[in-house]
Design a protein around this motif. Structure first.
Motif, PDB file in Angstrom:
ATOM      1  N   THR A  28     -21.462  42.725 -13.003  1.00 40.16           N
ATOM      2  CA  THR A  28     -21.644  42.381 -11.596  1.00 40.16           C
ATOM      3  C   THR A  28     -22.255  43.529 -10.799  1.00 40.16           C
ATOM      4  OG1 THR A  28     -19.368  43.076 -11.109  1.00 40.16           O
ATOM      5  CG2 THR A  28     -19.710  40.767 -11.691  1.00 40.16           C
ATOM      6  N   LEU A  29     -22.113  44.757 -11.310  1.00 40.04           N
ATOM      7  CA  LEU A  29     -22.704  45.907 -10.609  1.00 40.04           C
ATOM      8  C   LEU A  29     -24.224  45.912 -10.711  1.00 40.04           C
ATOM      9  CD1 LEU A  29     -20.207  48.697 -11.758  1.00 40.04           C
ATOM     10  CD2 LEU A  29     -20.167  47.368  -9.635  1.00 40.04           C
ATOM     11  N   MET A  79     -21.723  34.999 -15.111  1.00 36.16           N
ATOM     12  CA  MET A  79     -20.900  35.993 -15.795  1.00 36.16           C
ATOM     13  C   MET A  79     -21.134  35.951 -17.302  1.00 36.16           C
ATOM     14  SD  MET A  79     -16.775  36.314 -16.147  1.00 36.16           S
ATOM     15  CE  MET A  79     -16.824  35.211 -17.544  1.00 36.16           C
ATOM     16  N   LEU A  80     -21.139  34.746 -17.891  1.00 36.12           N
ATOM     17  CA  LEU A  80     -21.376  34.622 -19.326  1.00 36.12           C
ATOM     18  C   LEU A  80     -22.781  35.091 -19.698  1.00 36.12           C
ATOM     19  CD1 LEU A  80     -19.730  31.151 -20.097  1.00 36.12           C
ATOM     20  CD2 LEU A  80     -18.859  33.410 -20.675  1.00 36.12           C
ATOM     21  N   LEU A  81     -23.748  34.753 -18.871  1.00 33.46           N
ATOM     22  CA  LEU A  81     -25.134  35.136 -19.162  1.00 33.46           C
ATOM     23  C   LEU A  81     -25.302  36.650 -19.157  1.00 33.46           C
ATOM     24  CD1 LEU A  81     -27.973  33.987 -19.627  1.00 33.46           C
ATOM     25  CD2 LEU A  81     -28.321  34.034 -17.167  1.00 33.46           C
ATOM     26  N   LEU A  82     -24.791  37.317 -18.131  1.00 35.47           N
ATOM     27  CA  LEU A  82     -24.922  38.768 -18.056  1.00 35.47           C
ATOM     28  C   LEU A  82     -24.120  39.460 -19.153  1.00 35.47           C
ATOM     29  CD1 LEU A  82     -24.725  39.296 -14.194  1.00 35.47           C
ATOM     30  CD2 LEU A  82     -26.740  39.536 -15.644  1.00 35.47           C
ATOM     31  N   GLY A  87     -24.342  42.614 -23.990  1.00 39.81           N
ATOM     32  CA  GLY A  87     -23.733  42.894 -25.283  1.00 39.81           C
ATOM     33  C   GLY A  87     -24.730  43.127 -26.394  1.00 39.81           C
ATOM     34  N   LEU A  88     -26.002  42.795 -26.167  1.00 42.39           N
ATOM     35  CA  LEU A  88     -27.033  43.039 -27.176  1.00 42.39           C
ATOM     36  C   LEU A  88     -27.542  44.482 -27.149  1.00 42.39           C
ATOM     37  CD1 LEU A  88     -29.099  39.742 -26.812  1.00 42.39           C
ATOM     38  CD2 LEU A  88     -27.528  40.352 -28.643  1.00 42.39           C
ATOM     39  N   LEU A  89     -27.196  45.225 -26.123  1.00 44.36           N
ATOM     40  CA  LEU A  89     -27.612  46.623 -26.065  1.00 44.36           C
ATOM     41  C   LEU A  89     -26.810  47.459 -27.054  1.00 44.36           C
ATOM     42  CD1 LEU A  89     -27.876  47.063 -22.186  1.00 44.36           C
ATOM     43  CD2 LEU A  89     -29.740  46.668 -23.808  1.00 44.36           C
ATOM     44  N   PRO A  90     -27.408  48.526 -27.590  1.00 40.86           N
ATOM     45  CA  PRO A  90     -26.661  49.370 -28.547  1.00 40.86           C
ATOM     46  C   PRO A  90     -25.450  50.041 -27.903  1.00 40.86           C
ATOM     47  CG  PRO A  90     -29.033  49.809 -28.638  1.00 40.86           C
ATOM     48  CD  PRO A  90     -28.804  48.956 -27.438  1.00 40.86           C
ATOM     49  N   TYR A  91     -24.409  50.218 -28.705  1.00 42.56           N
ATOM     50  CA  TYR A  91     -23.187  50.920 -28.294  1.00 42.56           C
ATOM     51  C   TYR A  91     -22.518  50.243 -27.098  1.00 42.56           C
ATOM     52  CZ  TYR A  91     -25.373  54.452 -31.205  1.00 42.56           C
ATOM     53  OH  TYR A  91     -25.981  55.102 -32.235  1.00 42.56           O
ATOM     54  N   THR A  92     -22.572  48.925 -27.071  1.00 39.28           N
ATOM     55  CA  THR A  92     -21.891  48.171 -26.022  1.00 39.28           C
ATOM     56  C   THR A  92     -20.882  47.223 -26.656  1.00 39.28           C
ATOM     57  OG1 THR A  92     -23.643  46.498 -26.030  1.00 39.28           O
ATOM     58  CG2 THR A  92     -23.816  48.267 -24.407  1.00 39.28           C
ATOM     59  N   PHE A  93     -19.962  46.756 -25.846  1.00 37.34           N
ATOM     60  CA  PHE A  93     -18.943  45.818 -26.299  1.00 37.34           C
ATOM     61  C   PHE A  93     -19.168  44.483 -25.606  1.00 37.34           C
ATOM     62  CE2 PHE A  93     -14.746  43.910 -25.268  1.00 37.34           C
ATOM     63  CZ  PHE A  93     -14.441  43.459 -26.549  1.00 37.34           C
ATOM     64  N   THR A  94     -19.150  43.399 -26.377  1.00 36.26           N
ATOM     65  CA  THR A  94     -19.347  42.054 -25.837  1.00 36.26           C
ATOM     66  C   THR A  94     -18.010  41.342 -25.761  1.00 36.26           C
ATOM     67  OG1 THR A  94     -21.453  42.041 -27.032  1.00 36.26           O
ATOM     68  CG2 THR A  94     -20.754  39.975 -26.023  1.00 36.26           C
TER      69      THR A  94
END
Length: 227
Positions: A28-29, A79-82, A87-94
């Motif tokens: 949301t940020l 919210m689901l879309l973002l 979550g497809l970015l490296p070193y992120t959590f989905t």
């Protein structure tokens, strides 16, 4: 330390505190904040147009009574879309790869649509359990089958979203690992797998958007049956 392919789906913690809520609030940020100016900038205008288009698309299957859910359904879709895309970015959590998270979204919303139908039109809601013209000997079996299919809807919503995102993340990690391992020995094969990885990433971006839309669209269809 040997890491498993499933370690990417573990909820991150800091000093023993789960950061899942922070991962949910962070997207949301990234949304531009509407200003008080009469003429907004291009980014805010694009965001408003996109939200309006999505809301109109979601409200098509619903009648006038269902339009009260416009804010809930549109907010859930955004919210689901973002969350899926970040979550497809490296070193992120989905967070949406967690079945508990998806069930926590699916079950209360499905239950709300069901309770609305039972309160407003109980006879029609219960009538969905038995198709018209059913032979008498088949009535008990059909009632049981329709009841099971009704109760399994939230599970299907949560499992569909979890399975699609988890499978995509695992495929991306497997192919990227193969690309790195094959690079010193077979550069040509490694280049081929990197092209496959790029195409799979594009496909996973489409899956992340489609699954968010399908999740909310099915909820709107369940709502339409009960209003």
């Amino acid at each position: 330390m040997n890491l498993s392919f499933f370690d990417q789906f573990m909820a991150p913690c800091f000093l023993g505190i789960p950061l899942t809520l922070l991962a949910l609030l962070f997207p949301t940020l990234l949304l531009p904040t509407p200003s008080t100016r009469w003429i907004p900038n291009r980014l805010t205008t694009l965001q408003s147009w996109l939200i309006l288009t999505i809301t109109k698309q979601l409200m098509i299957p619903l009648n006038k009574k269902g339009h009260k859910w416009a804010l809930i359904l549109t907010s859930l879709l955004m919210m689901l879309l973002l969350t899926n895309l970040l979550g497809l970015l490296p070193y992120t959590f989905t967070p949406t790869t967690q079945l508990s998270m998806n069930m926590a979204l699916a079950f209360p919303l499905w239950l709300a649509t069901l309770l609305i139908g039972i309160r407003n039109q109980p006879s029609m809601s219960l009538g969905h359990l038995l198709p018209e013209g059913t032979p008498t000997p088949l009535i008990p079996a059909l009632v049981m089958i329709e009841t099971v299919s009704l109760l399994i809807r939230p599970l299907a919503l949560g499992v569909r979203l979890t399975a699609n995102l988890t499978a995509g993340h695992l495929l991306i990690q497997l192919i990227s690992t193969a690309t790195i391992i094959l690079l010193p020995t077979l550069p040509s094969v490694s280049a081929l797998t990197s092209i496959i990885l790029l195409l799979l990433t594009v496909l996973e971006i489409a899956v992340a958007m489609i699954q968010a839309y399908v999740f909310v669209l099915l909820l709107s269809l369940y709502l339409q049956e009960n209003i």
